[in-house]
Design a protein around this motif. Structure first.
Motif, PDB file in Angstrom:
ATOM      1  N   HIS A  66       0.964  -1.236   0.073  1.00 10.92           N
ATOM      2  CA  HIS A  66      -0.082   0.111   0.119  1.00 10.92           C
ATOM      3  C   HIS A  66       0.916   1.164   0.025  1.00 10.92           C
ATOM      4  O   HIS A  66       1.965   1.357   0.729  1.00 10.92           O
ATOM      5  N   GLN A  67       0.368   2.344  -0.800  1.00  7.26           N
ATOM      6  CA  GLN A  67       1.217   3.499  -0.780  1.00  7.26           C
ATOM      7  C   GLN A  67      -0.072   4.664  -0.672  1.00  7.26           C
ATOM      8  O   GLN A  67      -1.050   4.620  -1.310  1.00  7.26           O
ATOM      9  N   TYR A  68       0.391   5.600   0.242  1.00 11.06           N
ATOM     10  CA  TYR A  68      -0.268   6.764   0.254  1.00 11.06           C
ATOM     11  C   TYR A  68       0.184   7.834   1.087  1.00 11.06           C
ATOM     12  O   TYR A  68       1.357   8.036   1.563  1.00 11.06           O
ATOM     13  N   GLY A  69      -0.246   9.258   0.568  1.00 15.24           N
ATOM     14  CA  GLY A  69       0.492  10.396   0.651  1.00 15.24           C
ATOM     15  C   GLY A  69      -0.083  11.529   0.551  1.00 15.24           C
ATOM     16  O   GLY A  69      -1.337  11.433  -0.056  1.00 15.24           O
ATOM     17  N   VAL A  70       0.579  12.782   0.432  1.00 13.99           N
ATOM     18  CA  VAL A  70      -0.107  13.970   0.261  1.00 13.99           C
ATOM     19  C   VAL A  70       1.139  14.601  -0.706  1.00 13.99           C
ATOM     20  O   VAL A  70       2.117  14.548  -0.675  1.00 13.99           O
ATOM     21  N   MET A  71       0.576  15.194  -1.758  1.00 16.38           N
ATOM     22  CA  MET A  71       1.355  16.178  -2.652  1.00 16.38           C
ATOM     23  C   MET A  71       0.941  17.467  -3.251  1.00 16.38           C
ATOM     24  O   MET A  71      -0.549  17.785  -2.933  1.00 16.38           O
ATOM     25  N   VAL A  86       5.119  10.364   0.816  1.00 11.20           N
ATOM     26  CA  VAL A  86       4.330   9.021   0.637  1.00 11.20           C
ATOM     27  C   VAL A  86       4.909   8.191   1.668  1.00 11.20           C
ATOM     28  O   VAL A  86       6.011   7.839   1.653  1.00 11.20           O
ATOM     29  N   TRP A  87       3.853   7.413   2.059  1.00 10.93           N
ATOM     30  CA  TRP A  87       4.096   6.345   3.004  1.00 10.93           C
ATOM     31  C   TRP A  87       4.129   4.987   2.027  1.00 10.93           C
ATOM     32  O   TRP A  87       2.993   4.726   1.274  1.00 10.93           O
ATOM     33  N   THR A  88       5.095   4.278   2.063  1.00  6.81           N
ATOM     34  CA  THR A  88       5.121   2.691   1.605  1.00  6.81           C
ATOM     35  C   THR A  88       4.872   1.655   2.881  1.00  6.81           C
ATOM     36  O   THR A  88       5.616   1.676   3.696  1.00  6.81           O
ATOM     37  N   ASP A  89       3.679   1.139   2.599  1.00  6.08           N
ATOM     38  CA  ASP A  89       3.289   0.013   3.597  1.00  6.08           C
ATOM     39  C   ASP A  89       3.299  -1.546   3.150  1.00  6.08           C
ATOM     40  O   ASP A  89       2.644  -1.616   2.171  1.00  6.08           O
ATOM     41  N   PHE A  90       4.265  -2.383   3.499  1.00  7.29           N
ATOM     42  CA  PHE A  90       4.337  -3.609   3.355  1.00  7.29           C
ATOM     43  C   PHE A  90       3.586  -4.393   4.194  1.00  7.29           C
ATOM     44  O   PHE A  90       3.782  -4.201   5.371  1.00  7.29           O
ATOM     45  N   ARG A  91       2.486  -5.011   3.808  1.00  6.67           N
ATOM     46  CA  ARG A  91       1.634  -5.903   4.666  1.00  6.67           C
ATOM     47  C   ARG A  91       1.634  -7.437   4.296  1.00  6.67           C
ATOM     48  O   ARG A  91       1.271  -7.621   3.404  1.00  6.67           O
ATOM     49  N   ASN A  92       2.282  -7.964   5.556  1.00  5.26           N
ATOM     50  CA  ASN A  92       2.559  -9.615   5.086  1.00  5.26           C
ATOM     51  C   ASN A  92       2.995  -9.945   3.926  1.00  5.26           C
ATOM     52  O   ASN A  92       2.758 -10.905   2.978  1.00  5.26           O
ATOM     53  N   VAL A  93       4.041  -9.284   3.459  1.00  3.85           N
ATOM     54  CA  VAL A  93       5.024  -9.625   2.310  1.00  3.85           C
ATOM     55  C   VAL A  93       5.703 -10.417   2.371  1.00  3.85           C
ATOM     56  O   VAL A  93       6.658 -10.417   3.496  1.00  3.85           O
ATOM     57  N   ARG A  94       5.980 -11.657   1.885  1.00  8.61           N
ATOM     58  CA  ARG A  94       6.433 -12.875   2.245  1.00  8.61           C
ATOM     59  C   ARG A  94       6.947 -13.647   1.029  1.00  8.61           C
ATOM     60  O   ARG A  94       6.348 -13.618  -0.201  1.00  8.61           O
ATOM     61  N   GLY A  95       8.141 -14.398   1.117  1.00 12.50           N
ATOM     62  CA  GLY A  95       8.645 -15.547   0.142  1.00 12.50           C
ATOM     63  C   GLY A  95       9.465 -16.581   0.763  1.00 12.50           C
ATOM     64  O   GLY A  95      10.113 -16.000   1.744  1.00 12.50           O
TER      65      GLY A  95
END
Length: 373
Positions: free
Chosen positions: A115-120, A146-155
């Motif tokens: 997920h990515q979210y932010g203000v420009m 902008v915030w970069t949000d890794f949620r349960n990214v796995r491998g």
């Protein structure tokens, strides 16, 4: 000749090209949604705890690749009436993880979402002068956070004699920048100020640093913290709507006198070059026609009203509109109309034939109206 026909004929004769699109002036809002492609890029990503992976001879880099996802943006801005706009934008992007590569080996199990979210803050320019059948192109640049949000990214990847796996649940905010290219289509027939937009955006951030856990099985294996480091690049395609609150409203419909009226008004329009009050050859022809018709129908009063467009100050345009009206009245006098039959007045830019924003040159508003009573 009816008033409606006179206005139409004068417009066709005096304007060789269509008027330009009106620039946004004042407050506007916008929103858009579409598809987002997050570029795969190499990360400083170990296949397990960093030191253990290094001891096992595994590389310290990997990839996290995502599927096409979605994007949404909302903005509020201000147009300066000259094509330049400034706005604040909130954005959100979502991409699911497709594959994870660890130390050159594609993971046999991968998942999670990014997920990515932010203000420009954006600066844009509308090319109103290139209006093509209602389509107005625009470009812009932006900067923000902008915030970069890794949620349960796995491998997990298999190596000779061991298996390396990672899992990241972390968020990191960084400076972000973007470029924008789009086109807007005017929907003023639906609602003044409304437009549909189609645009491409490139969004990038500085290098993110995201913490997680890694496991390396086999001899010398173990579990420990890891850190994924890498920049983020996104290509987005959006469709949206934009609404400008101060868009000019359509000119009111002019009521035509009933056919049974004993003395219907006859109207002629004389147009002028920008910031000029001298008569063109075409203007003299129209005035001659008005004078001949006034003598033929026995008009007892002729109203001559001057107007200007919305460039310059109100005081200057008031004087200019009177000068234009006086020039037409003088020509009527040379065509045999008594001065006491003529009423001269100027309205500046208060009564436009085509409503525009301040500072816009509009040929149809630089006119004198001759009305035979």
């Amino acid at each position: 000749m009816s008033l409606k026909k006179a206005l139409l004929a004068a417009t066709v004769l005096s304007l060789p090209v269509a008027a330009q699109a009106q620039p946004i002036t004042g407050l506007y809002i916008g929103a858009g949604a579409g598809a987002n492609y997050r570029v795969e890029n190499d990360n400083n990503l170990p296949a397990g705890p960093r030191q253990l992976a290094a001891n096992a001879g595994l590389q310290q880099n990997g990839k996290v690749e995502t599927n096409w996802g979605y994007v949404g943006v909302g903005s509020i801005g201000w147009g300066f009436g000259n094509g330049i706009r400034a706005e604040i934008e909130g954005n959100y992007r979502n991409n699911s993880v497709d594959t994870v590569t660890l130390s050159g080996r594609q993971a046999f199990s991968a998942g999670g979402t990014i997920h990515q979210y932010g203000v420009m803050a954006n600066a844009l320019y509308d090319f109103n002068q290139f209006n093509l059948a209602g389509f107005v192109p625009y470009v812009g640049v932006g900067a923000g956070y902008v915030w970069t949000d890794f949620r349960n990214v796995r491998g997990a990847s298999a190596f000779p004699g061991r298996t390396g796996s990672i899992r990241i649940d972390d968020r990191d905010g960084r400076f972000a920048y973007q470029g924008i290219a789009g086109v807007a289509y005017n929907l003023s027939s639906v609602a003044p100020g409304l437009a549909v937009t189609a645009e491409y955006r490139f969004l990038g951030t500085l290098e993110n640093k995201l913490d997680g856990r890694g496991t390396l099985t086999g001899a010398g294996g173990g579990t420990g913290p890891i850190r994924a480091e890498g920049e983020s690049y996104n290509h987005s395609i959006l469709l949206g709507l934009r609404y400008a609150f101060n868009a000019p409203r359509p000119a009111p419909v002019v009521a035509v006198a009933p056919a049974a009226a004993p003395a219907p008004a006859r109207t002629y329009l004389v147009f002028f070059d920008w910031d000029r009050a001298d008569l063109t050859d075409r203007a003299r022809q129209i005035i001659a026609e008005a004078a001949q018709n006034a003598q033929r129908v026995g008009s007892t009063r002729i109203e001559v009203s001057g107007h200007a467009d919305r460039t310059g100050t109100a005081q200057y345009n008031q004087r200019l509109s009177v000068r234009r009206a006086e020039a037409v009245a003088a020509e009527l006098g040379r065509r045999g109309i008594a001065r006491n039959q003529i009423t001269v007045q100027g309205f500046g830019f208060d009564r436009p034939l085509v409503p525009t924003a301040q500072g816009v040159r509009e040929p149809q508003n630089r006119r004198v109206e001759i009305v035979l009573r």
